[in-house]
Write a protein that holds these residues in place. Structure first.
Motif, mmCIF file in Angstrom:
data_model
loop_
_atom_site.group_PDB
_atom_site.id
_atom_site.type_symbol
_atom_site.label_atom_id
_atom_site.label_comp_id
_atom_site.label_asym_id
_atom_site.label_seq_id
_atom_site.Cartn_x
_atom_site.Cartn_y
_atom_site.Cartn_z
ATOM 1 N N HIS A 1 0.879 -1.301 0.121
ATOM 2 C CA HIS A 1 0.041 -0.031 0.073
ATOM 3 C C HIS A 1 1.028 1.430 -0.005
ATOM 4 N N LEU A 2 0.129 2.212 -0.452
ATOM 5 C CA LEU A 2 1.039 3.672 -0.193
ATOM 6 C C LEU A 2 0.330 4.714 0.516
ATOM 7 N N LEU A 3 0.976 5.341 1.304
ATOM 8 C CA LEU A 3 0.620 6.663 1.872
ATOM 9 C C LEU A 3 0.663 7.796 0.887
ATOM 10 N N ILE A 4 -0.143 8.599 0.517
ATOM 11 C CA ILE A 4 -0.064 9.927 -0.268
ATOM 12 C C ILE A 4 -0.796 10.864 0.269
ATOM 13 N N PRO A 5 0.075 12.027 0.384
ATOM 14 C CA PRO A 5 -0.657 13.410 1.000
ATOM 15 C C PRO A 5 -1.645 13.906 0.039
ATOM 16 N N THR A 6 -2.721 14.524 0.417
ATOM 17 C CA THR A 6 -3.879 15.084 -0.201
ATOM 18 C C THR A 6 -3.342 16.294 -0.802
ATOM 19 N N ASP A 7 -2.188 16.966 -0.258
ATOM 20 C CA ASP A 7 -1.487 18.357 -0.668
ATOM 21 C C ASP A 7 -0.521 17.783 -1.740
ATOM 22 N N ARG A 8 -0.106 18.738 -2.763
ATOM 23 C CA ARG A 8 0.697 18.717 -3.818
ATOM 24 C C ARG A 8 2.163 18.682 -2.969
ATOM 25 N N ILE A 9 2.829 17.614 -2.980
ATOM 26 C CA ILE A 9 4.082 17.520 -2.217
ATOM 27 C C ILE A 9 4.987 16.577 -3.452
ATOM 28 N N THR A 10 6.029 17.160 -3.781
ATOM 29 C CA THR A 10 6.722 16.438 -4.828
ATOM 30 C C THR A 10 7.341 15.351 -4.324
ATOM 31 N N GLY A 11 8.123 15.046 -3.123
ATOM 32 C CA GLY A 11 8.604 14.081 -2.541
ATOM 33 C C GLY A 11 9.712 14.488 -1.427
ATOM 34 N N ILE A 12 10.648 13.523 -1.180
ATOM 35 C CA ILE A 12 11.537 13.656 -0.294
ATOM 36 C C ILE A 12 12.338 15.001 0.029
ATOM 37 N N GLU A 13 12.360 15.667 -1.407
ATOM 38 C CA GLU A 13 13.245 16.841 -1.612
ATOM 39 C C GLU A 13 12.489 18.107 -0.980
ATOM 40 N N SER A 14 11.077 17.859 -0.866
ATOM 41 C CA SER A 14 10.278 19.127 -0.663
ATOM 42 C C SER A 14 10.332 19.654 0.784
ATOM 43 N N PRO A 15 10.641 21.035 0.888
ATOM 44 C CA PRO A 15 10.741 21.665 1.915
ATOM 45 C C PRO A 15 9.325 21.642 2.747
ATOM 46 N N LEU A 16 8.359 21.195 2.291
ATOM 47 C CA LEU A 16 7.049 21.274 2.978
ATOM 48 C C LEU A 16 7.037 20.033 3.930
ATOM 49 N N ILE A 17 7.875 19.053 3.760
ATOM 50 C CA ILE A 17 7.926 17.877 4.769
ATOM 51 C C ILE A 17 8.506 18.334 5.981
ATOM 52 N N LEU A 18 9.443 19.218 5.999
ATOM 53 C CA LEU A 18 10.114 19.926 7.182
ATOM 54 C C LEU A 18 9.541 21.219 7.491
#
Length: 270
Positions: free
Chosen positions: A94-111
């Protein structure tokens, strides 16, 4: 999403590689060229890199909002802003996927200061893996993983949730009693990983934040892969192991997905 062919796990080695940050752009370009064979590049080029985002944004979220059902997804959590989707690859993945547009591990949004603790949510979602194989599994036989920017085909953040390869779990068992918060280096499948035991997956122990401590910009984070698994049969008491490698690490990897088993053979054991 990537898939990897399982290979035997060698006896872990305690050597310490040097993490080189000099001339990063050149190293990343060379590593990507080596990692991406002609056939693999051709395959990636034909993939719609926004396919996951379209499923989430066009099919799952609108269905949940309009009818209270998750559409193509397994579940949609509007409050915590993520969906769980059964992957087309594998028996139980299975995959967990945000409902916000976040490209991936490089995105500042995850921090960001109030970023969602996706690793906590993904760990809670391991029950969907167990539901697929119709049995409860020890936490050290389950794992979560995210690929680097250079080893993924989708440009929407997604955390893989699935079973671990049995031999990998056995190799990691030596870290069950590691002092929390300290990195230790191992060679697994011929690739170098640093491993840290933690007692939670949120706030300061969020794997994204831990790896970002010495990968301080988007370019550095883009090269990283992270895998999380139970440090023992019960993560609530044993804690978790965070594995981290990157294409900027000597003999490292941009994907830890090969340490998982999308056939979930551990579920077939007596």
């Amino acid at each position: 999403m990537t898939t990897s062919t399982p290979t035997p796990v060698p006896i872990p080695s305690p050597a310490h590689p040097q993490r080189t940050r000099v001339r990063r752009a050149t190293r990343l370009a060379v590593a990507f060229t080596i990692a991406c064979t002609v056939s693999a590049c051709a395959r990636l080029a034909t993939v719609d890199s926004n396919a996951l985002w379209k499923i989430v944004d066009i099919r799952c979220v609108p269905s949940q909002q309009a009818t209270g059902t998750p559409g193509q997804c397994t579940t949609v959590n509007l409050g915590k802003r993520y969906v769980i989707l059964k992957d087309i690859v594998g028996r139980s993945q299975h995959l967990l996927i945000p409902t916000d547009r976040i490209t991936g591990i490089e995105s500042p949004l995850i921090l960001a200061p109030h970023a969602q603790d996706y690793w906590v949510d993904a760990w809670d979602a391991r029950r969907y893996v167990e539901g697929s194989v119709k049995r409860t599994l020890p936490d050290d036989q389950l794992g979560l993983e995210i690929n680097s920017q250079y080893r993924r085909s989708q440009n929407q953040l997604h955390i893989h949730i699935d079973c671990m390869r049995r031999e990998v779990s056995l190799a990691l068992a030596r870290h069950a009693n590691d002092t929390p918060g300290e990195w230790r280096w191992e060679t697994i499948d011929g690739r170098r990983y640093r491993i840290m035991r933690v007692t939670s997956l949120d706030e300061a122990s969020n794997p994204f934040r831990i790896v970002a401590r010495d990968n301080e910009d988007a370019e550095a984070m883009a090269a990283q892969t992270i895998l999380v698994t139970g440090a023992g049969p019960s993560a609530d008491t044993d804690g978790w192991l965070i594995l981290n490698s990157g294409i900027d690490v000597d003999n490292g990897s941009g994907s830890a997905e090969g340490l998982m088993d999308h056939a979930c053979r551990v579920a077939d054991a007596p």
